[in-house]
Scaffold this motif. Structure first.
Motif, mmCIF file in Angstrom:
data_model
loop_
_atom_site.group_PDB
_atom_site.id
_atom_site.type_symbol
_atom_site.label_atom_id
_atom_site.label_comp_id
_atom_site.label_asym_id
_atom_site.label_seq_id
_atom_site.Cartn_x
_atom_site.Cartn_y
_atom_site.Cartn_z
ATOM 1 N N UNK A 1 -5.613 12.888 3.631
ATOM 2 C CA UNK A 1 -5.080 14.238 2.834
ATOM 3 C C UNK A 1 -5.651 15.200 3.970
ATOM 4 N N UNK A 2 -4.959 15.598 4.972
ATOM 5 C CA UNK A 2 -5.385 16.732 5.975
ATOM 6 C C UNK A 2 -5.538 17.963 5.258
ATOM 7 N N UNK A 3 -4.735 18.385 4.318
ATOM 8 C CA UNK A 3 -4.573 19.634 3.549
ATOM 9 C C UNK A 3 -5.644 19.646 2.473
ATOM 10 N N UNK B 1 -7.564 16.111 14.525
ATOM 11 C CA UNK B 1 -8.216 15.705 13.127
ATOM 12 C C UNK B 1 -9.054 14.385 13.011
ATOM 13 N N UNK B 2 -7.962 13.536 13.860
ATOM 14 C CA UNK B 2 -8.455 11.905 13.679
ATOM 15 C C UNK B 2 -9.566 11.837 14.618
ATOM 16 N N UNK B 3 -9.584 12.739 15.765
ATOM 17 C CA UNK B 3 -10.774 12.778 16.779
ATOM 18 C C UNK B 3 -12.020 13.274 15.923
ATOM 19 N N UNK B 4 -11.881 14.090 15.255
ATOM 20 C CA UNK B 4 -13.011 14.636 14.667
ATOM 21 C C UNK B 4 -13.753 13.571 13.480
ATOM 22 N N UNK C 1 3.181 10.868 10.104
ATOM 23 C CA UNK C 1 2.993 12.173 9.232
ATOM 24 C C UNK C 1 4.039 12.077 8.047
ATOM 25 N N UNK C 2 3.570 12.531 6.929
ATOM 26 C CA UNK C 2 4.301 12.607 5.631
ATOM 27 C C UNK C 2 3.797 14.037 4.994
ATOM 28 N N UNK D 1 4.179 23.595 -3.754
ATOM 29 C CA UNK D 1 2.895 23.210 -3.042
ATOM 30 C C UNK D 1 3.199 21.978 -2.173
ATOM 31 N N UNK D 2 2.792 21.996 -0.873
ATOM 32 C CA UNK D 2 2.759 20.829 -0.167
ATOM 33 C C UNK D 2 1.445 20.277 0.449
ATOM 34 N N UNK D 3 1.198 19.124 0.731
ATOM 35 C CA UNK D 3 0.001 18.476 1.026
ATOM 36 C C UNK D 3 0.402 17.693 2.462
ATOM 37 N N UNK D 4 -0.010 17.980 3.622
ATOM 38 C CA UNK D 4 0.440 17.297 4.807
ATOM 39 C C UNK D 4 -0.615 16.087 4.864
ATOM 40 N N UNK D 5 -0.063 14.901 4.861
ATOM 41 C CA UNK D 5 -0.947 13.787 5.188
ATOM 42 C C UNK D 5 -0.599 12.844 6.307
#
Length: 273
Positions: free
Chosen positions: A164-166, A224-227, A239-240, A141-145
Motif C-alpha cells: 500500500x504505497x498510499x 518505492x521498491x528500491x527504498x 499497479x492497482x 478516496x483511492x489508494x495506490x497499491x
C-alpha cells in the motif's frame, strides 16, 4: 545769594554756585558704600569662550538647539527600516494573491497570457486543488497499491504481495506539522495524469502524453521498491488502485471498494536512476 532750591518756578537755577562735582559722592556717603551698592554685571556664560591659543582656530559656535540626540537618530533609522520591510511584505502579498487568483480562477485571457509565470510561482509549494467559483471537492478516496517480481540469484522469480504505497505516504503525513509535498501529491498527481491520458477499459493511450505518464508512474513505483530493498533485481511491477466513494456521515451500508488493476510493466535501466 539765591540757592538752587529757592529759584522761581520756570527759571533755571543759578549754576554759578559750587555743587557736587563729578567723581564725588553725596554728603554722608562713603566711596566704599557706593561701590557695594553698584550692580556688577555677570559674565555671559553662553557667550564665554576660551581664547584660542596661537596656531589654533577659534571654536565655531554651534547652536545647542540644532543638535539631534543619538536616541532620536536611532529611532528614526529603525522606523525607516520597519517601513521598508512593511512595504516589501505588502508587495509580495499582492503578487502572491494575484498569481493564486489567476491559478484558481476560470480560464480567461489574462490567465492564459500569464500561464507560465503563474505555474512557476504556484508549483510546487502553493498548489491549490480547488477552483474559484466552481469548487470540485473529491468525492472518492483511492489508494495506490503495487506488487513486484524479483529474480533471485539462483534464477527463480518471486512475486511479492500488494504494498500500500498510499498508506506509506499517509504515515509520513499524519502527525507531521510540516509534511512533504511529495508525500501529499506525488502519487495522487501521477495517477491522475495517467487516468487522464489512458482509456479506463483497455488502458489505451490518449494522445502523446500517454507513454510519458506511464513511464512517470512506473518510475515512482520502482523507486518505492528500491527504498524497500528490491534494488536492481526488480524485473517488473504491477499497479492497482482501490477506489472507495466518500459516504455520508453515519450512513449505511458502507460504500464498496472498486479495484482497477493494470498489467505487468517491465522495468527499464532508466527507472533506477
Amino acid at each position: 545769594m539765591q540757592s538752587p532750591d529757592d529759584a522761581a518756578p520756570g527759571q533755571p537755577a543759578d549754576r554759578s554756585q559750587p555743587g557736587p562735582q563729578a567723581g564725588t559722592t553725596a554728603v554722608g556717603t562713603s566711596t566704599a558704600d557706593a561701590a557695594d551698592r553698584a550692580p556688577v554685571p555677570e559674565p555671559d556664560r553662553a557667550s564665554a569662550r576660551i581664547p584660542a591659543q596661537a596656531g589654533e582656530r577659534a571654536p565655531v559656535d554651534t547652536p545647542t538647539e540644532t543638535a539631534v540626540p543619538s536616541d532620536e537618530r536611532r529611532s528614526t533609522a529603525v522606523r525607516s527600516i520597519s517601513a521598508l520591510f512593511a512595504i516589501l511584505a505588502i508587495l509580495v502579498t499582492l503578487v502572491h494573491v494575484f498569481f493564486v487568483f489567476l491559478h484558481v480562477a476560470p480560464s480567461n485571457t489574462l490567465s492564459q497570457d500569464y500561464r507560465k509565470e503563474t505555474g512557476t510561482w504556484v508549483y510546487p509549494y502553493f498548489e491549490q486543488n480547488w477552483a474559484l467559483f466552481a469548487p470540485n471537492p473529491m468525492s472518492e478516496n483511492f489508494r495506490l497499491q503495487a506488487q513486484s517480481r524479483v529474480r533471485n540469484a539462483d534464477g527463480t522469480v518471486v512475486e511479492s504481495g500488494w504494498s500500500d504505497l498510499t498508506g506509506d505516504d499517509l504515515k509520513h503525513i499524519r502527525g507531521n506539522p510540516y509534511p512533504s509535498k511529495a508525500d501529499q501529491n506525488m502519487i495522487r498527481r501521477a495517477w491522475s495524469s495517467y487516468t487522464d491520458a489512458h482509456e479506463a477499459k483497455d488502458e489505451t493511450a490518449i494522445g502523446t502524453r500517454g507513454p510519458l505518464t506511464q513511464r512517470y508512474l512506473r518510475r515512482i513505483v520502482v523507486h518505492r521498491f528500491q527504498d524497500a530493498g528490491a534494488d536492481r533485481r526488480l524485473e517488473s511491477i504491477r499497479i492497482r488502485v482501490a477506489t472507495t466513494p466518500v459516504g455520508k456521515p453515519g450512513g449505511k451500508p458502507e460504500p464498496e471498494t472498486a479495484y482497477r488493476t493494470l498489467g505487468w510493466w517491465e522495468t527499464k535501466p532508466d527507472d533506477f536512476r
